[in-house]
Design an enzyme around this catalytic site. Structure first.
Site, PDB file in Angstrom:
ATOM      1  N   GLY A 107       0.973  -1.108   0.173  1.00  0.00           N
ATOM      2  CA  GLY A 107       0.038   0.096  -0.135  1.00  0.00           C
ATOM      3  C   GLY A 107       0.750   1.413  -0.147  1.00  0.00           C
ATOM      4  O   GLY A 107       2.095   1.106  -0.001  1.00  0.00           O
ATOM      5  N   THR A 144      -0.518   4.286   4.914  1.00  0.00           N
ATOM      6  CA  THR A 144      -1.885   3.810   5.033  1.00  0.00           C
ATOM      7  C   THR A 144      -2.126   2.794   6.201  1.00  0.00           C
ATOM      8  O   THR A 144      -3.332   2.186   6.306  1.00  0.00           O
ATOM      9  CB  THR A 144      -2.256   2.998   3.438  1.00  0.00           C
ATOM     10  N   LYS A 189       0.438   0.211   7.355  1.00  0.00           N
ATOM     11  CA  LYS A 189       0.751  -1.202   7.437  1.00  0.00           C
ATOM     12  C   LYS A 189       1.430  -1.583   8.529  1.00  0.00           C
ATOM     13  O   LYS A 189       1.297  -2.633   9.139  1.00  0.00           O
ATOM     14  CB  LYS A 189       1.671  -1.445   5.908  1.00  0.00           C
ATOM     15  N   HIS A 246      -6.078  35.185 -12.793  1.00  0.00           N
ATOM     16  CA  HIS A 246      -5.580  33.643 -13.140  1.00  0.00           C
ATOM     17  C   HIS A 246      -6.408  32.673 -12.481  1.00  0.00           C
ATOM     18  O   HIS A 246      -6.879  31.645 -13.099  1.00  0.00           O
ATOM     19  CB  HIS A 246      -4.003  33.606 -12.639  1.00  0.00           C
ATOM     20  N   GLU A 247      -6.717  32.913 -11.202  1.00  0.00           N
ATOM     21  CA  GLU A 247      -7.371  32.107 -10.236  1.00  0.00           C
ATOM     22  C   GLU A 247      -8.996  32.152 -10.820  1.00  0.00           C
ATOM     23  O   GLU A 247      -9.702  31.058 -10.710  1.00  0.00           O
ATOM     24  CB  GLU A 247      -7.295  32.348  -8.761  1.00  0.00           C
ATOM     25  N   HIS A 272      -9.468  29.845 -13.700  1.00  0.00           N
ATOM     26  CA  HIS A 272      -9.550  28.434 -13.325  1.00  0.00           C
ATOM     27  C   HIS A 272     -10.963  28.109 -13.054  1.00  0.00           C
ATOM     28  O   HIS A 272     -11.625  27.255 -13.290  1.00  0.00           O
ATOM     29  CB  HIS A 272      -8.740  27.982 -12.520  1.00  0.00           C
ATOM     30  N   ASP A 328       0.561  24.665 -13.889  1.00  0.00           N
ATOM     31  CA  ASP A 328      -0.515  24.132 -14.565  1.00  0.00           C
ATOM     32  C   ASP A 328      -0.226  23.379 -15.942  1.00  0.00           C
ATOM     33  O   ASP A 328      -0.828  22.464 -16.499  1.00  0.00           O
ATOM     34  CB  ASP A 328      -1.561  25.513 -14.986  1.00  0.00           C
TER      35      ASP A 328
END
Length: 637
Positions: free
Chosen positions: A193, A197, A199, A415-416, A419, A490
């Site tokens: 994994g 996670t 283990k 710019h933002e 998006h 981007d």
């Protein structure tokens, strides 16, 4: 023994040894040849004696030239009279009445002390602890009941893995329940994994649940600078396991010794391969290791040797995946048990806002929220602390001290905004959750999304995602008729997705469903060296053309959407400059107020009123191509 007392004992022995050597060196030496009693009397008559020390029948004689010698004299009453007549100094000492064994001890003590010190240091060298002669000893630690126990109740969000490993515990507790039908205990379990996670936590839970000895060791502990040490430690580890059978041996990060054989460079002997060969033999070789279960964990199962993965060695391969929304909620509840939580904290809301988070990430989130609450002198951790902690974990700290010019601030806002609007007007895109032009981390502005947790990504979704990724660059071109370096990340992300669409996922109409990706990476050479191509130069040219066409179409789509909604973009930028942060719900309200009756193609922000200031994002870029929009680093917009 306490290490402090042990060190004191060693120093005490060293000091005693030094004192004994000093006493041996500084013992007064008796010079000269031995004399007879008659010669002694003659020397007295000749007045060559200055002093005599009498101790029983032993005489220590000092000549006038300061030479000394010892002599045993018979019982002679006239000796004292003769000595007095010759003015010889007489010193009388009581006879030595000590037992013979004390006399022998006094004579032999220095030698015995030296031998004892030598034996002590040799035993230290041959025992454990990494001493000079202990390289072949296993460094596995036996976990005792005194350690903080972790049970399956402390593990949440990975129920399938818990169930499989719970069978191992049941087998150790009641072996007859399984063996009566001819079953045998699994010899090995491999936990696979992503990092964080759970283990290692699962292995600790098995140790807490199973009432059997549990040995823990790391894969890197086997390999040392000396040849043959790794194989020797593997042998010693399984010898300890057989002595304590039934038992569990846990090897963390087994890929350190279990990598594919034959992939090294150059000739010569490979110490790591010898260690792996010994591990293969011990797991399933000529000798049986009944009752010894090996549990290993790795986040790189792709590099493990096939002989290690076969049944009979690792009978079970348990995938420990990232938790889903329900699993994240359970994990948060587990970690919140140790923290005083306010009544307004809703784990279900937090779990919705943390897609892609592992168990370790969620633990870190709770810890960051607790630290923020403590910094604010609160008695309990509130929901606002968790929201701020999420922003900090996702986006980094606010750079409040950074001075941004009005021009850069405006560029970042457009710019933002580009998006956000492309994501809101195009179908099959992730939900916009927050738009901010507050500098955080290395970014001057960030747009965050709340993605679907789906196992599949479709071509139309990926094409829309490409357009969203290029929306910021498109907005700069339309408004300022020039471009900046702010879209670097981007472009990088869009190119990566377009390459996978063409090379790996067969989403090109020209090239068809063929794979042109590199399936296997060289284990030791790295990812970019020794690549091979199994297609022609003409095909490579077509691949480049298709990747360019995907990016170009997405770019044109983004520009088209923004040109059709320029008034909304200007209004959104004004709102961003005024408030610095606009939530997804506020964006929807702005669009609906300026476009009455429009039906937004993608789903709205979460209905729950509690979800307002979440910084939501898909953390794994493989699952969301526009997970974060970093408008460049500190020098980029």
């Amino acid at each position: 023994m306490n290490p402090v007392y042990k060190n004191l004992a060693v120093w005490a022995i060293i000091i005693l040894m030094m004192l004994s050597l000093w006493s041996l060196i500084n013992r007064p030496q008796i010079q000269g040849e031995p004399y007879s009693y008659t010669e002694l009397l003659n020397m007295v008559d000749e007045e060559r004696i200055s002093e005599i020390e009498i101790q029983g029948q032993e005489l220590t004689v000092t000549e006038t030239n300061n030479r000394k010698f010892k002599i045993y004299a018979p019982q002679d009453d006239d000796l004292i009279k003769i000595l007095r007549e010759k003015n010889v100094k007489i010193i009388a000492k009581p006879p030595d009445n000590n037992p013979w064994y004390l006399i022998m001890l006094g004579q032999w003590f220095p030698l015995l002390l030296l031998v004892g010190v030598w034996i002590f240091f040799m035993r230290q060298m041959q025992s454990g602890g990494g001493k000079a002669l202990s390289f072949g000893k296993s460094r596995a630690r036996l976990l005792s009941d005194q350690l903080d126990k972790v049970t399956f109740e402390d593990v949440a969000g990975i129920d399938e893995a818990k169930e499989e490993l719970g069978e191992i515990v049941d087998f150790l507790r009641e072996p007859k329940k399984f063996t009566r039908l001819g079953g045998r205990i699994p010899k090995g379990v491999l936990l696979m994994g992503s990092p964080g996670t759970g283990k290692t936590l699962l292995a600790r839970a098995i140790a807490g649940e199973a009432d059997v000895p549990f040995f823990s060791i790391s894969g890197s502990d086997f390999v040392e600078m000396f040849v043959g040490v790794g194989a020797s430690r593997v042998r010693d580890l399984f010898v300890q396991g057989k002595k304590n059978a039934p038992c569990i041996i846990f090897i963390d990060e087994i890929d350190a010794v279990g990598r594919h054989r034959g992939a090294g460079l150059g000739g010569g002997h490979d110490e790591r391969e010898q260690t792996l060969n010994q591990l293969l033999v011990e797991m399933d070789g000529f000798e049986s290791n009944e009752g010894v279960i090996l549990i290993s964990a790795t986040n790189r199962p792709d590099v493990l040797d096939p002989a290690l993965m076969r049944p009979g060695r690792f009978d079970r391969q348990v995938m420990v995946s990232l938790p889903d929304i329900k699993g994240r909620e359970l994990i948060l509840k587990v970690h919140m048990k140790k923290t005083p939580i306010a009544d307004d904290v809703k784990p279900v809301i937090l779990s919705k806002g943390t897609p892609g988070f592992s168990g370790a990430d969620l633990e870190n989130l709770v810890n960051e929220a607790a630290l923020l609450a403590a910094k604010r002198n609160k008695e309990k951790v509130e929901m606002v602390d968790f929201e701020d902690a999420k922003d900090k974990v996702y986006m980094g700290l606010e750079r409040k001290s950074k001075v941004i010019s009005e021009e850069d601030k405006k560029t970042t806002a457009y710019h933002e905004g580009g998006h956000a609007l492309v994501a809101r007007f195009l179908p099959n895109t992730d939900t916009v959750n927050k738009i901010t032009i507050i500098p955080r981390g290395r970014a001057l502005g960030i747009t965050w999304y709340l993605p679907d947790e789906s196992d599949f990504k479709y071509k139309d979704q990926l094409e829309s995602g490409l357009a969203v990724a290029l929306g910021g660059r498109a907005a700069e071109e339309i408004i300022f008729t020039r471009i900046s370096t702010g879209a670097s990340s981007d472009i990088k992300q869009a190119t990566k997705i377009a390459q996978k669409m063409v090379r790996a996922w067969g989403m090109s109409d020209v090239l068809g469903p063929l794979s042109y990706a590199k399936d296997e990476e060289q284990i030791f050479l790295g990812r970019e060296i020794a690549q091979h191509r199994d297609y022609s130069d003409e095909t490579a040219r077509k691949i480049d053309e298709e990747i360019f066409n995907l990016i170009d179409r997405a770019h044109q789509t983004a520009k088209k959407v923004l040109k059709e909604n320029l008034d909304v973009l200007h209004k959104l930028v004004d709102l961003l400059i005024e408030k610095e942060t606009v939530l997804g719900k506020e964006l929807d309200e702005l669009i609906l107020s300026m476009r009455p009756g429009i039906k937004l193609p993608s789903k709205s922000i979460e209905e729950d009123k509690e979800v307002k200031s979440d910084s939501k994002s898909e953390k794994d870029p493989k699952q969301s191509g526009t997970d974060t929009d970093q408008a460049g680093d500190s020098e980029e917009k």
